[in-house]
Design a protein around this motif. Sequence first.
Motif, PDB file in Angstrom:
ATOM      1  N   LEU A 148       0.860  -1.177   0.000  1.00 50.54           N
ATOM      2  CA  LEU A 148       0.000   0.000   0.000  1.00 50.54           C
ATOM      3  C   LEU A 148       0.897   1.227   0.000  1.00 50.54           C
ATOM      4  CD1 LEU A 148      -2.525  -0.973   2.834  1.00 50.54           C
ATOM      5  CD2 LEU A 148      -2.972  -1.024   0.376  1.00 50.54           C
ATOM      6  N   ARG A 149       0.470   2.274  -0.663  1.00 50.74           N
ATOM      7  CA  ARG A 149       1.235   3.521  -0.615  1.00 50.74           C
ATOM      8  C   ARG A 149       0.635   4.384   0.487  1.00 50.74           C
ATOM      9  NH1 ARG A 149       5.205   5.441  -3.353  1.00 50.74           N
ATOM     10  NH2 ARG A 149       5.558   7.683  -3.521  1.00 50.74           N
ATOM     11  N   LEU A 150       1.378   4.576   1.588  1.00 53.85           N
ATOM     12  CA  LEU A 150       0.867   5.248   2.776  1.00 53.85           C
ATOM     13  C   LEU A 150       1.870   6.256   3.311  1.00 53.85           C
ATOM     14  CD1 LEU A 150      -0.371   2.063   4.702  1.00 53.85           C
ATOM     15  CD2 LEU A 150      -1.786   3.618   3.360  1.00 53.85           C
ATOM     16  N   THR A 151       1.370   7.235   4.032  1.00 52.92           N
ATOM     17  CA  THR A 151       2.233   8.106   4.832  1.00 52.92           C
ATOM     18  C   THR A 151       2.514   7.383   6.150  1.00 52.92           C
ATOM     19  OG1 THR A 151       0.354   9.143   5.929  1.00 52.92           O
ATOM     20  CG2 THR A 151       1.124  10.153   3.859  1.00 52.92           C
ATOM     21  N   PRO A 152       3.522   7.809   6.914  1.00 57.19           N
ATOM     22  CA  PRO A 152       3.744   7.196   8.232  1.00 57.19           C
ATOM     23  C   PRO A 152       2.507   7.266   9.115  1.00 57.19           C
ATOM     24  CG  PRO A 152       5.619   8.561   7.635  1.00 57.19           C
ATOM     25  CD  PRO A 152       4.552   8.807   6.597  1.00 57.19           C
ATOM     26  N   GLU A 153       1.750   8.363   9.024  1.00 52.37           N
ATOM     27  CA  GLU A 153       0.555   8.514   9.853  1.00 52.37           C
ATOM     28  C   GLU A 153      -0.520   7.498   9.456  1.00 52.37           C
ATOM     29  OE1 GLU A 153       3.088  11.908  10.010  1.00 52.37           O
ATOM     30  OE2 GLU A 153       2.087  11.024   8.268  1.00 52.37           O
ATOM     31  N   LEU A 154      -0.710   7.305   8.143  1.00 61.47           N
ATOM     32  CA  LEU A 154      -1.700   6.330   7.693  1.00 61.47           C
ATOM     33  C   LEU A 154      -1.263   4.904   8.027  1.00 61.47           C
ATOM     34  CD1 LEU A 154      -2.799   7.803   4.234  1.00 61.47           C
ATOM     35  CD2 LEU A 154      -4.204   7.569   6.306  1.00 61.47           C
ATOM     36  N   ALA A 155       0.038   4.651   7.947  1.00 65.32           N
ATOM     37  CA  ALA A 155       0.537   3.319   8.314  1.00 65.32           C
ATOM     38  C   ALA A 155       0.251   3.038   9.787  1.00 65.32           C
ATOM     39  CB  ALA A 155       2.030   3.209   8.025  1.00 65.32           C
ATOM     40  N   ARG A 156       0.479   4.037  10.627  1.00 67.37           N
ATOM     41  CA  ARG A 156       0.194   3.884  12.059  1.00 67.37           C
ATOM     42  C   ARG A 156      -1.301   3.641  12.283  1.00 67.37           C
ATOM     43  NH1 ARG A 156       2.967   2.931  16.853  1.00 67.37           N
ATOM     44  NH2 ARG A 156       1.651   3.613  18.568  1.00 67.37           N
ATOM     45  N   GLU A 157      -2.134   4.376  11.574  1.00 66.76           N
ATOM     46  CA  GLU A 157      -3.589   4.201  11.701  1.00 66.76           C
ATOM     47  C   GLU A 157      -3.994   2.787  11.298  1.00 66.76           C
ATOM     48  OE1 GLU A 157      -7.360   5.699   9.140  1.00 66.76           O
ATOM     49  OE2 GLU A 157      -6.064   7.307   9.926  1.00 66.76           O
ATOM     50  N   PRO A 191       8.208   0.146   5.535  1.00 65.29           N
ATOM     51  CA  PRO A 191       8.372   0.735   4.201  1.00 65.29           C
ATOM     52  C   PRO A 191       9.440   0.000   3.391  1.00 65.29           C
ATOM     53  CG  PRO A 191       9.516   2.057   5.823  1.00 65.29           C
ATOM     54  CD  PRO A 191       8.802   0.966   6.585  1.00 65.29           C
ATOM     55  N   ILE A 192       9.257  -0.012   2.086  1.00 66.72           N
ATOM     56  CA  ILE A 192      10.245  -0.604   1.180  1.00 66.72           C
ATOM     57  C   ILE A 192      10.487   0.352   0.015  1.00 66.72           C
ATOM     58  CG2 ILE A 192       9.655  -2.998   1.756  1.00 66.72           C
ATOM     59  CD1 ILE A 192       8.023  -3.104  -0.864  1.00 66.72           C
ATOM     60  N   THR A 193      11.590   0.150  -0.699  1.00 65.78           N
ATOM     61  CA  THR A 193      11.861   0.933  -1.906  1.00 65.78           C
ATOM     62  C   THR A 193      11.103   0.306  -3.069  1.00 65.78           C
ATOM     63  OG1 THR A 193      13.794  -0.409  -2.409  1.00 65.78           O
ATOM     64  CG2 THR A 193      14.148   1.561  -1.065  1.00 65.78           C
ATOM     65  N   LYS A 194      11.147   0.952  -4.234  1.00 63.65           N
ATOM     66  CA  LYS A 194      10.394   0.454  -5.381  1.00 63.65           C
ATOM     67  C   LYS A 194      10.873  -0.912  -5.845  1.00 63.65           C
ATOM     68  CE  LYS A 194       8.914   4.927  -7.077  1.00 63.65           C
ATOM     69  NZ  LYS A 194       8.988   5.916  -8.157  1.00 63.65           N
ATOM     70  N   ASP A 195      12.143  -1.262  -5.547  1.00 71.11           N
ATOM     71  CA  ASP A 195      12.639  -2.576  -5.946  1.00 71.11           C
ATOM     72  C   ASP A 195      12.393  -3.637  -4.877  1.00 71.11           C
ATOM     73  OD1 ASP A 195      14.468  -1.783  -4.065  1.00 71.11           O
ATOM     74  OD2 ASP A 195      16.215  -1.872  -5.376  1.00 71.11           O
TER      75      ASP A 195
END
Length: 200
Positions: A148-157, A191-195
């Motif tokens: 999922l593409r998330l901000t740190p805040e959305l990941a925490r939520e 989080p991960i990089t695009k690869d």
Amino acid sequence: MPEPQPEERRIHHLDARSLRGLAHPLRMQLLDALRFGGPATASQLAERLGESSGATSYHLRQLAAHGFVVDAPEHGKGRERWWKAAHEGLMFDDALFVDANPSVRGAIDMVMHEIATKHARELSTWLGNRHTWPEQWAHGSDMSDMNLRLTPELARELIEKLHAVIESYRDLPAADAPDAELVRIHTHAFPITKDGEATR
């Protein structure tokens, strides 16, 4: 050490001091053995873990000094000292992840890597033994990954919502059903990089 009150039994919040008291592979194994296997003596734990009773006794006392385990006198007979886990789970205080103290960083790295190793071992054990379980457990297990593409805040939520859903299943009446089993649940979010690498 006094017995924790019921409302304190659920989660032990790790601060810098208690984290350093936990950061040893054998201590983490002992705590897991008591949390999942129930009360035991140092000798019983030594036999279960392939350690000397002197080592398990020493590290149990260290765990007790930091509030992770307590005496279980209701199980003792004679001079045997029984131990039990003081809490059902652990939670890291957010401040630990920004602590600049090298000993705190080293301790949190050690504990997190031990947890990751344990998760991998548990999953491998399930995969190696799943054929021994009733067929319906093939549909009652999961090994998924997704992005999922998330901000740190959305990941925490998201993490908090997942934990809340899991907690909502803790005391359901179905837990007493004849085919109910203890189910191990892992959640990983990072989080991960695009690869696909977890480094930048």
